[in-house]
Design an enzyme around this catalytic site. Structure first.
Site, PDB file in Angstrom:
ATOM      1  N   PHE A   8       0.827  -1.214   0.000  1.00 36.18           N
ATOM      2  CA  PHE A   8       0.000   0.000   0.000  1.00 36.18           C
ATOM      3  C   PHE A   8       0.858   1.260   0.000  1.00 36.18           C
ATOM      4  O   PHE A   8       0.689   2.156  -0.847  1.00 36.18           O
ATOM      5  CB  PHE A   8      -0.926  -0.019   1.216  1.00 36.18           C
ATOM      6  CG  PHE A   8      -1.577   1.299   1.545  1.00 36.18           C
ATOM      7  CD1 PHE A   8      -2.460   1.885   0.660  1.00 36.18           C
ATOM      8  CD2 PHE A   8      -1.295   1.947   2.738  1.00 36.18           C
ATOM      9  CE1 PHE A   8      -3.068   3.113   0.952  1.00 36.18           C
ATOM     10  CE2 PHE A   8      -1.893   3.166   3.047  1.00 36.18           C
ATOM     11  CZ  PHE A   8      -2.780   3.750   2.157  1.00 36.18           C
ATOM     12  N   ALA A  34       5.163 -11.925  -8.026  1.00 35.12           N
ATOM     13  CA  ALA A  34       5.511 -12.278  -9.394  1.00 35.12           C
ATOM     14  C   ALA A  34       5.755 -11.085 -10.301  1.00 35.12           C
ATOM     15  O   ALA A  34       6.562 -11.159 -11.214  1.00 35.12           O
ATOM     16  CB  ALA A  34       4.406 -13.159  -9.986  1.00 35.12           C
ATOM     17  N   ALA A  45       9.105  -1.751   3.406  1.00 33.20           N
ATOM     18  CA  ALA A  45       8.742  -3.150   3.625  1.00 33.20           C
ATOM     19  C   ALA A  45       8.735  -3.455   5.115  1.00 33.20           C
ATOM     20  O   ALA A  45       9.612  -3.005   5.856  1.00 33.20           O
ATOM     21  CB  ALA A  45       9.731  -4.069   2.913  1.00 33.20           C
ATOM     22  N   ARG A  59       6.760  -6.320   8.324  1.00 35.62           N
ATOM     23  CA  ARG A  59       5.657  -7.147   8.811  1.00 35.62           C
ATOM     24  C   ARG A  59       4.773  -6.208   9.603  1.00 35.62           C
ATOM     25  O   ARG A  59       5.156  -5.716  10.668  1.00 35.62           O
ATOM     26  CB  ARG A  59       6.167  -8.286   9.688  1.00 35.62           C
ATOM     27  CG  ARG A  59       5.046  -9.164  10.274  1.00 35.62           C
ATOM     28  CD  ARG A  59       5.612 -10.271  11.141  1.00 35.62           C
ATOM     29  NE  ARG A  59       4.570 -11.014  11.833  1.00 35.62           N
ATOM     30  CZ  ARG A  59       3.885 -12.046  11.343  1.00 35.62           C
ATOM     31  NH1 ARG A  59       4.165 -12.461  10.116  1.00 35.62           N
ATOM     32  NH2 ARG A  59       2.954 -12.644  12.050  1.00 35.62           N
ATOM     33  N   SER A  67       6.870   3.661  13.057  1.00 35.84           N
ATOM     34  CA  SER A  67       5.473   3.769  13.487  1.00 35.84           C
ATOM     35  C   SER A  67       5.378   4.609  14.754  1.00 35.84           C
ATOM     36  O   SER A  67       6.266   4.544  15.619  1.00 35.84           O
ATOM     37  CB  SER A  67       4.904   2.373  13.765  1.00 35.84           C
ATOM     38  OG  SER A  67       3.650   2.458  14.420  1.00 35.84           O
ATOM     39  N   TYR A 108       4.925  -5.678  17.694  1.00 35.55           N
ATOM     40  CA  TYR A 108       5.192  -4.900  16.479  1.00 35.55           C
ATOM     41  C   TYR A 108       5.986  -3.636  16.818  1.00 35.55           C
ATOM     42  O   TYR A 108       7.011  -3.327  16.197  1.00 35.55           O
ATOM     43  CB  TYR A 108       3.884  -4.539  15.798  1.00 35.55           C
ATOM     44  CG  TYR A 108       4.008  -3.507  14.698  1.00 35.55           C
ATOM     45  CD1 TYR A 108       4.513  -3.854  13.451  1.00 35.55           C
ATOM     46  CD2 TYR A 108       3.616  -2.177  14.911  1.00 35.55           C
ATOM     47  CE1 TYR A 108       4.624  -2.905  12.439  1.00 35.55           C
ATOM     48  CE2 TYR A 108       3.726  -1.232  13.904  1.00 35.55           C
ATOM     49  CZ  TYR A 108       4.228  -1.602  12.681  1.00 35.55           C
ATOM     50  OH  TYR A 108       4.344  -0.660  11.685  1.00 35.55           O
ATOM     51  N   GLY A 142     -24.299   1.318   6.061  1.00 31.28           N
ATOM     52  CA  GLY A 142     -25.253   2.120   6.812  1.00 31.28           C
ATOM     53  C   GLY A 142     -25.646   1.532   8.147  1.00 31.28           C
ATOM     54  O   GLY A 142     -26.703   1.861   8.696  1.00 31.28           O
TER      55      GLY A 142
END
Length: 314
Positions: A15, A39, A73, A75, A118, A144, A193
């Protein structure tokens, strides 16, 4: 740095990584390449495919002509990680792979390493009106965040030993076209909704639109003041969860029904249902101070929150 800056973006088909590559393709000052898993790659730039990023992967054939690495990149954070040893898995990718790449980069003369970390390194929440700053003592509360902090520390040591410049960026929640995870789930609920019991949440949370984050990342590629620093970034406007849902619905053209349930009741219900982590992100505050980022990088958010939310639906 003189001439076109040669930039390698890791996580190029993720993303954030894909968005970074696209942004650098627009700028005439960069020659960009992507490091990807999988790929293929649909963007018209050179790309290098690897099966795995870990502490043993060799990058030497890729790094010879690189000036700057933007390391996106990772995890990423998973709410309910089912790994046998989650901390080991986070460390394998976020620490060991990062350190391995950075050491090889330093050895071949890469000039700068921009690390996307982060805000969770700082902690999970802030008292209302008392935002995190880049100089706060880190307080990671999950595996994390621990792995991201350990990577930061290792990178700064590599920089001290080798002279390769390191820049660390700690974004909060990132949203934009193609966003995944919890934000995407929230969008799907809004689109249906369905009534939500979040009409009385008076917290404040910082978030950052993709284009605002990209503008900071690009600034950090060659800004002379950026080397060796940690930057916090946001849209510059903090919203309550209630306000965010209202604006998200308005941007998507949805009607929203937010029921004003007391926060104490939501917290109690979340504990009983084993959803304490989810409740924390929805109900508590997490604010960041971007004054130093703005001053040092001579930067301001490019888009407002409303403009950033509208971009999701275009």
């Amino acid at each position: 740095m003189n001439g076109k800056i040669r930039v390698l973006v890791t996580g190029g088909n993720g993303f954030l990584g894909r968005a970074i590559v696209k942004a650098l393709m627009i700028g005439r000052d960069f020659n960009v390449a992507a490091l990807i898993r999988g790929a293929g790659f649909e963007l018209d730039v050179p790309f290098f495919r690897i099966d795995e990023m870990d502490g043993l992967t060799s990058y030497l054939s890729i790094l010879n002509d690189v000036d700057v690495i933007v390391h996106a990149a990772a995890r990423n954070y998973v709410v309910s990680d089912k790994s046998v040893d989650p901390l080991a898995e986070y460390r394998r990718v976020n620490v060991e792979a990062t350190v391995n790449l950075a050491r090889q980069a330093a050895a071949v003369g890469v000039k700068r390493f921009v690390f996307i970390s982060s805000i969770k390194v700082n902690g999970e929440s802030t008292p209302l009106g008392k935002p995190f700053t880049a100089t706060d003592v880190p307080h990671p509360e999950d595996f994390y965040a621990v792995s991201k902090l350990e990577a930061e520390q290792a990178l700064l040591q590599i920089s001290a030993d080798s002279g390769m410049q390191v820049v660390i960026i700690r974004p909060p929640l990132v949203y934009g076209p193609g966003v995944k995870g919890n934000f995407a789930s929230m969008m799907r609920i809004m689109a249906k909704g369905l009534p939500l019991p979040l009409g009385a949440v008076d917290n404040r949370r910082s978030l950052v639109g993709l284009d605002n984050l990209l503008s900071v990342i690009i600034r950090c590629i060659d800004h002379p003041v950026a080397a060796g620093r940690v930057f916090l970034v946001s849209d510059g406007e903090d919203l309550s969860t209630t306000q965010l849902l209202q604006r998200l619905a308005a941007s998507g053209g949805y009607k929203t029904l937010l029921i004003p349930v007391p926060v104490w009741f939501l917290q109690l219900a979340a504990r009983m249902l084993g959803k304490k982590d989810v409740a924390q992100r929805l109900l508590r505050s997490l604010q960041v101070d971007i004054e130093e980022t703005c001053r040092l990088l001579e930067w301001r958010p490019v888009y407002s929150v409303n403009e950033g939310l509208a971009k999701i639906y275009k």
